[in-house]
Scaffold this active site. Structure first.
Site, mmCIF file in Angstrom:
data_model
loop_
_atom_site.group_PDB
_atom_site.id
_atom_site.type_symbol
_atom_site.label_atom_id
_atom_site.label_comp_id
_atom_site.label_asym_id
_atom_site.label_seq_id
_atom_site.Cartn_x
_atom_site.Cartn_y
_atom_site.Cartn_z
ATOM 1 N N GLU A 1 -2.583 7.679 -4.959
ATOM 2 C CA GLU A 1 -2.919 7.016 -6.235
ATOM 3 C C GLU A 1 -4.122 7.726 -6.818
ATOM 4 O O GLU A 1 -5.020 8.075 -6.062
ATOM 5 C CB GLU A 1 -3.252 5.538 -5.993
ATOM 6 C CG GLU A 1 -2.024 4.710 -5.762
ATOM 7 C CD GLU A 1 -2.322 3.234 -5.524
ATOM 8 O OE1 GLU A 1 -3.437 2.783 -5.811
ATOM 9 O OE2 GLU A 1 -1.427 2.546 -5.029
ATOM 10 N N ARG B 1 0.852 -1.189 0.000
ATOM 11 C CA ARG B 1 0.000 0.000 0.000
ATOM 12 C C ARG B 1 0.890 1.242 0.000
ATOM 13 O O ARG B 1 1.846 1.340 0.785
ATOM 14 C CB ARG B 1 -0.901 0.043 1.246
ATOM 15 C CG ARG B 1 -2.081 -0.906 1.222
ATOM 16 C CD ARG B 1 -3.137 -0.499 0.170
ATOM 17 N NE ARG B 1 -4.263 -1.401 0.123
ATOM 18 C CZ ARG B 1 -4.397 -2.441 -0.707
ATOM 19 N NH1 ARG B 1 -3.444 -2.729 -1.579
ATOM 20 N NH2 ARG B 1 -5.477 -3.193 -0.685
ATOM 21 N N HIS C 1 -0.518 -0.060 -9.837
ATOM 22 C CA HIS C 1 -1.274 -0.973 -8.953
ATOM 23 C C HIS C 1 -1.846 -2.160 -9.750
ATOM 24 O O HIS C 1 -3.053 -2.388 -9.795
ATOM 25 C CB HIS C 1 -2.396 -0.200 -8.227
ATOM 26 C CG HIS C 1 -2.814 -0.842 -6.935
ATOM 27 N ND1 HIS C 1 -3.186 -0.133 -5.817
ATOM 28 C CD2 HIS C 1 -2.923 -2.145 -6.573
ATOM 29 C CE1 HIS C 1 -3.514 -0.955 -4.834
ATOM 30 N NE2 HIS C 1 -3.348 -2.194 -5.270
HETATM 31 C C1 DGY Z 1 -5.405 -6.224 -2.994
HETATM 32 O O1 DGY Z 1 -5.909 -7.321 -3.245
HETATM 33 O O2 DGY Z 1 -5.388 -5.764 -1.839
HETATM 34 C C2 DGY Z 1 -4.850 -5.451 -4.129
HETATM 35 O O3 DGY Z 1 -3.915 -4.519 -3.721
HETATM 36 C C3 DGY Z 1 -5.955 -4.748 -4.870
HETATM 37 O O4 DGY Z 1 -6.364 -3.652 -4.129
#
Ligand code: DGY
Length: 350
Positions: free
Chosen positions: A291, A262, A310
């Site tokens: 983001e 994250r 991402h």
């Molecule tokens: C997750 O599965 O957490 C990925 O980062 C998609 O948000």
């Protein structure tokens, strides 16, 4: 799209009950288009499914207005399912996340309101680890930068002293968060490059220790010893903004920082400065802070940085597996059964 007020939206969303041959059909709202298998599985289970198909995120008030008329929510994307949202939608029988991460949900509040929340664990670990591995390799050989050189007509004259990368063979990989994804990343690095694996985690990971000799270390040791430091923890109060100037300063000047977890775990200004000032050598990011990353972000023009938007779980196979778990959570939740992949187990206690 015509803009309407929240009050209007609520009025139109109403409390309509769908009946087919006298049978009440449960309704599922999905915040965007997902892989068709998931939708089909829910429809096959007799559910009425609606996807938000516009290519923009719903505002919180729009989401609330839509959810008023549904029994289950599938949340894919960045909507914050916070205390305000949950209290406005406490009638929801289940919330199924199209992700393994659940940092966008106020879990304590969902539990208090007795709303089960489910995620998609396990099925995306290998794909996400592949993304971390891809970024590590891309950074170490300045691959994105060298690709840009061709696009910009700068292939030009061969200079044996320019654009040199660094090798990974036999180096030390530091994993921050040795869960499923961290373990898969460590496995790949150990097998491909014979990398020594150290990790920092809340608990020991005996499987990783046995399989590839991973060694659990303190956070400071992780920073000081890692040649590549890859973040695989979940975002919480302890990890939010953890990777800042002070932390980067403790890392090796030859090290590479990878984040596929994250973006909120790193301070992007501090990371940019750490790279500009050669405090660390390179960075690979699949998640940014914020983001989406803006195209004029200085990180995008650095030779020792690789950024992807991402795409950690972004393969046909993984998305297919994810929506099966999403559908399983929704169907069980609407049947009033225990959902198979809950993130707030506590909802079933007491
Ligand atoms: C997750 O599965 O957490 C990925 O980062 C998609 O948000």
């Amino acid at each position: 799209m015509v803009q309407v007020s929240f009050a209007e939206l609520c009025k139109h969303a109403g409390k309509e009950i769908v009946k087919v041959a006298g049978v009440i059909i449960m309704k599922v709202f999905i915040t965007r288009k997902i892989t068709e298998t998931g939708v089909q599985l829910m429809r096959d289970a007799g559910l009425s499914v609606t996807e938000w198909t516009e290519k923009r995120d719903l505002t919180q008030e729009e989401l609330i207005a839509h959810c008023k008329n549904y029994d289950a929510l599938v949340s894919a994307g960045p909507n914050q399912l916070d205390r305000y949202f949950l209290n406005a939608c406490k009638h929801l029988k289940v919330i199924a996340l199209h992700s393994v991460g659940f940092d966008n949900v106020d879990l304590a509040e969902a539990t208090r309101l007795k709303i089960p929340v489910g995620n998609t664990p396990g099925v995306l670990s290998k794909t996400t680890a592949d993304t971390a591995f891809l970024l590590m390799l891309a950074v170490s050989r300045k691959a994105f930068f060298n690709h840009r050189r061709i696009l910009n007509g700068q292939w030009g004259f061969f200079d044996p002293t320019l654009n040199l990368g660094i090798e990974l063979d036999g180096k030390t990989l530091g994993i921050f968060g040795m869960g499923n994804i961290g373990t898969e990343m460590a496995k790949r690095c150990h097998r491909a490059y014979d990398m020594k694996v150290i990790y920092h985690n809340r608990h020991r990971n005996e499987q990783a220790e046995k399989e590839f000799g991973a060694v659990m270390v303190s956070f400071d040791e992780l920073l000081q010893q890692s040649d590549v430091l890859s973040v695989h923890a979940s975002l919480n109060d302890g990890s939010r903004a953890l990777f800042d100037k002070q932390v980067f300063t403790k890392m090796k000047p030859s090290s590479i920082f990878i984040n596929t977890a994250r973006g909120a775990m790193h301070n992007e200004k501090d990371l940019t400065e750490a790279l500009q000032d050669h405090i660390i050598w390179g960075a690979g990011l699949d998640v940014t802070n914020p983001e989406p990353m803006q195209p004029d972000n200085p990180l995008l023009s650095m030779d020792n940085v690789a950024v992807t938007p991402h795409i950690g779980t972004c393969t046909e196979e993984t998305r297919e597996k994810m929506v099966r778990l999403v559908a399983a959570n929704v169907i069980a939740g609407l049947k009033g059964e225990r959902i198979p992949y809950p993130v707030n187990e506590e909802v079933y206690r007491g």
